[in-house]
Design a protein around this motif. Structure first.
Motif, PDB file in Angstrom:
ATOM      1  N   VAL A 199       0.834  -1.204   0.000  1.00 41.78           N
ATOM      2  CA  VAL A 199       0.000   0.000   0.000  1.00 41.78           C
ATOM      3  C   VAL A 199       0.868   1.254   0.000  1.00 41.78           C
ATOM      4  N   ALA A 200       1.954   1.224   0.764  1.00 42.27           N
ATOM      5  CA  ALA A 200       2.786   2.408   0.950  1.00 42.27           C
ATOM      6  C   ALA A 200       3.468   2.871  -0.329  1.00 42.27           C
ATOM      7  N   ARG A 201       3.679   1.982  -1.297  1.00 39.11           N
ATOM      8  CA  ARG A 201       4.360   2.407  -2.522  1.00 39.11           C
ATOM      9  C   ARG A 201       3.401   2.652  -3.697  1.00 39.11           C
ATOM     10  N   ALA A 202       2.092   2.678  -3.412  1.00 37.55           N
ATOM     11  CA  ALA A 202       1.096   2.853  -4.470  1.00 37.55           C
ATOM     12  C   ALA A 202       0.495   4.253  -4.457  1.00 37.55           C
ATOM     13  N   ARG A 203      -0.121   4.627  -5.575  1.00 35.39           N
ATOM     14  CA  ARG A 203      -0.989   5.805  -5.608  1.00 35.39           C
ATOM     15  C   ARG A 203      -2.368   5.338  -5.177  1.00 35.39           C
ATOM     16  N   LEU A 204      -2.955   5.982  -4.180  1.00 33.85           N
ATOM     17  CA  LEU A 204      -4.081   5.426  -3.449  1.00 33.85           C
ATOM     18  C   LEU A 204      -5.395   6.144  -3.734  1.00 33.85           C
ATOM     19  N   PHE A 205      -6.442   5.348  -3.910  1.00 30.15           N
ATOM     20  CA  PHE A 205      -7.789   5.859  -4.175  1.00 30.15           C
ATOM     21  C   PHE A 205      -8.785   5.054  -3.342  1.00 30.15           C
ATOM     22  N   THR A 206      -9.937   5.658  -3.063  1.00 27.29           N
ATOM     23  CA  THR A 206     -10.960   4.968  -2.287  1.00 27.29           C
ATOM     24  C   THR A 206     -12.323   5.560  -2.593  1.00 27.29           C
TER      25      THR A 206
ATOM     26  N   ALA B 189      -2.759  11.282   1.566  1.00 26.12           N
ATOM     27  CA  ALA B 189      -2.258  10.607   0.363  1.00 26.12           C
ATOM     28  C   ALA B 189      -3.352   9.842  -0.370  1.00 26.12           C
ATOM     29  N   ILE B 190      -4.559   9.796   0.209  1.00 28.23           N
ATOM     30  CA  ILE B 190      -5.654   9.004  -0.360  1.00 28.23           C
ATOM     31  C   ILE B 190      -6.628   9.935  -1.077  1.00 28.23           C
TER      32      ILE B 190
ATOM     33  N   ALA C 116       2.107   6.584 -12.286  1.00 30.09           N
ATOM     34  CA  ALA C 116       2.299   5.635 -11.192  1.00 30.09           C
ATOM     35  C   ALA C 116       2.412   4.209 -11.719  1.00 30.09           C
ATOM     36  N   ALA C 117       3.350   3.467 -11.177  1.00 32.65           N
ATOM     37  CA  ALA C 117       3.482   2.058 -11.547  1.00 32.65           C
ATOM     38  C   ALA C 117       2.400   1.221 -10.887  1.00 32.65           C
ATOM     39  N   LEU C 118       1.968   1.636  -9.705  1.00 28.76           N
ATOM     40  CA  LEU C 118       0.994   0.863  -8.944  1.00 28.76           C
ATOM     41  C   LEU C 118      -0.102   1.774  -8.416  1.00 28.76           C
TER      42      LEU C 118
ATOM     43  N   PHE D 255      -7.220   0.820  -5.377  1.00 28.66           N
ATOM     44  CA  PHE D 255      -8.531   1.333  -4.984  1.00 28.66           C
ATOM     45  C   PHE D 255      -9.023   0.531  -3.799  1.00 28.66           C
ATOM     46  N   ASP D 256      -9.283   1.205  -2.701  1.00 28.93           N
ATOM     47  CA  ASP D 256      -9.816   0.574  -1.500  1.00 28.93           C
ATOM     48  C   ASP D 256     -11.332   0.718  -1.520  1.00 28.93           C
ATOM     49  N   GLY D 257     -12.029  -0.345  -1.914  1.00 28.39           N
ATOM     50  CA  GLY D 257     -13.487  -0.313  -1.965  1.00 28.39           C
ATOM     51  C   GLY D 257     -14.070  -0.755  -0.640  1.00 28.39           C
TER      52      GLY D 257
END
Length: 320
Positions: free
Chosen positions: A234-241, A266-267, A284-286, A289-291
């Protein structure tokens, strides 16, 4: 009050209609036109069940209500699926109850639609391989929804109970796609898009597993303590929710936040990408999405199905 029985939902609500409803409500949330109420979710101390309420108000669509229900892991002995719920809608102008809608199939459809929204907006260009982690009831809905928004060429899958992988294989066959059962390191290395839909309480997909340009839709974590992904991943990703507050409280990102690996800032709400406010994956490489599953999703699909039921004369009117 109108009642739309669970048995009517399959003939009324299409995956396409579910997708449209979820995309619209995510957009409204990002514009601050819709908001969710605090979630109540508790272990009741009977049948290992989790029970709770999710609700909200969509000021753009004037949709108000809640979903009541939860997760009963022992339901197989009753011949029932584990997720059981009902959605209640209220008149936003008067507060009177407007409808009661069976929520079991709608929950599966709206959950699949949410991951599909993320795949449409965040999948890497040229993504060909869909990886599935989990082969439970909702996995088939997830695979169908993903295939509707992106042209995958192959499905690979893993499940903690390998005997259940036939569900993934059968669903892939329905979609005309080849399927291969693999281990998690292979799945993480070969899949361009990964959907995780389990009820795990410890990480399954580790940081070392994911080596390429990937999008992950983490759809299983909706309770404090649940976890599917390694916090280092999770820490190395671009984060969405769907909703940031819920993600850090009961969603997949709760663990990385608790360990100080990421900040809440960051989310990004997926609705900001839908609205064109945020560029999405960019370079972003990674992406992840936190659903978490917000109440507004349930209300959106329930409102849509009530309108369809009224148009077809399938909404029962009950005086209360």
């Amino acid at each position: 009050m109108l009642v739309v029985a669970e048995r009517e939902i399959a003939g009324l609500m299409t995956p396409e209609a579910a997708y449209d409803a979820i995309e619209a409500v995510f957009a409204a949330m990002a514009k601050d036109q819709a908001y969710n109420f605090p979630v109540v979710r508790e272990a009741i101390g009977h049948e290992d069940a989790l029970y709770g309420f999710k609700g909200g108000f969509d000021g753009a669509a004037l949709t108000l209500g809640l979903k009541a229900g939860g997760y009963w892991p022992q339901n197989q002995k009753h011949g029932l699926i584990n997720h059981q719920s009902t959605v209640f809608l209220f008149d936003a102008d008067t507060g009177r109850v407007a409808a009661a809608v069976g929520g079991n199939l709608l929950t599966a459809l709206r959950t699949a639609a949410a991951s599909a929204v993320s795949i449409r907006y965040l999948a890497p260009k040229g993504a060909k391989v869909l990886g599935m982690i989990g082969a439970g009831h909702q996995s088939a809905f997830q695979m169908h929804a993903a295939a509707r928004v992106h042209g995958f060429e192959k499905v690979i899958g893993w499940n903690p109970h390998p005997e259940m992988l036939t569900r993934l294989a059968d669903t892939a066959t329905e979609l005309g796609l080849p399927f291969e059962a693999v281990d998690l390191p292979t799945l993480g290395a070969e899949a361009d898009v990964i959907i995780s839909i389990t009820s795990a309480f410890s990480p399954l997909l580790l940081d070392a597993h994911v080596t390429g340009t990937t999008h992950i839709a983490a759809m299983g974590t909706d309770t404090k303590g649940k976890q599917e992904l390694d916090p280092a991943l999770v820490a190395r990703a671009r984060l969405f929710t769907d909703e940031v507050a819920q993600s850090v409280a009961i969603g997949e990102f709760q663990h990385a936040v608790a360990q100080g690996l990421i900040a809440e800032e960051a989310i990004t709400q997926i609705g900001a990408v839908v609205n064109g406010i945020h560029p999405g994956r960019g370079d972003a490489a990674l992406t992840i999405f936190d659903g978490t599953g917000v109440g507004l999703q349930d209300l959106a699909v329930a409102q849509a199905v009530v309108k369809l039921a009224q148009a077809k004369g399938l909404a029962q009117k009950v005086e209360i």
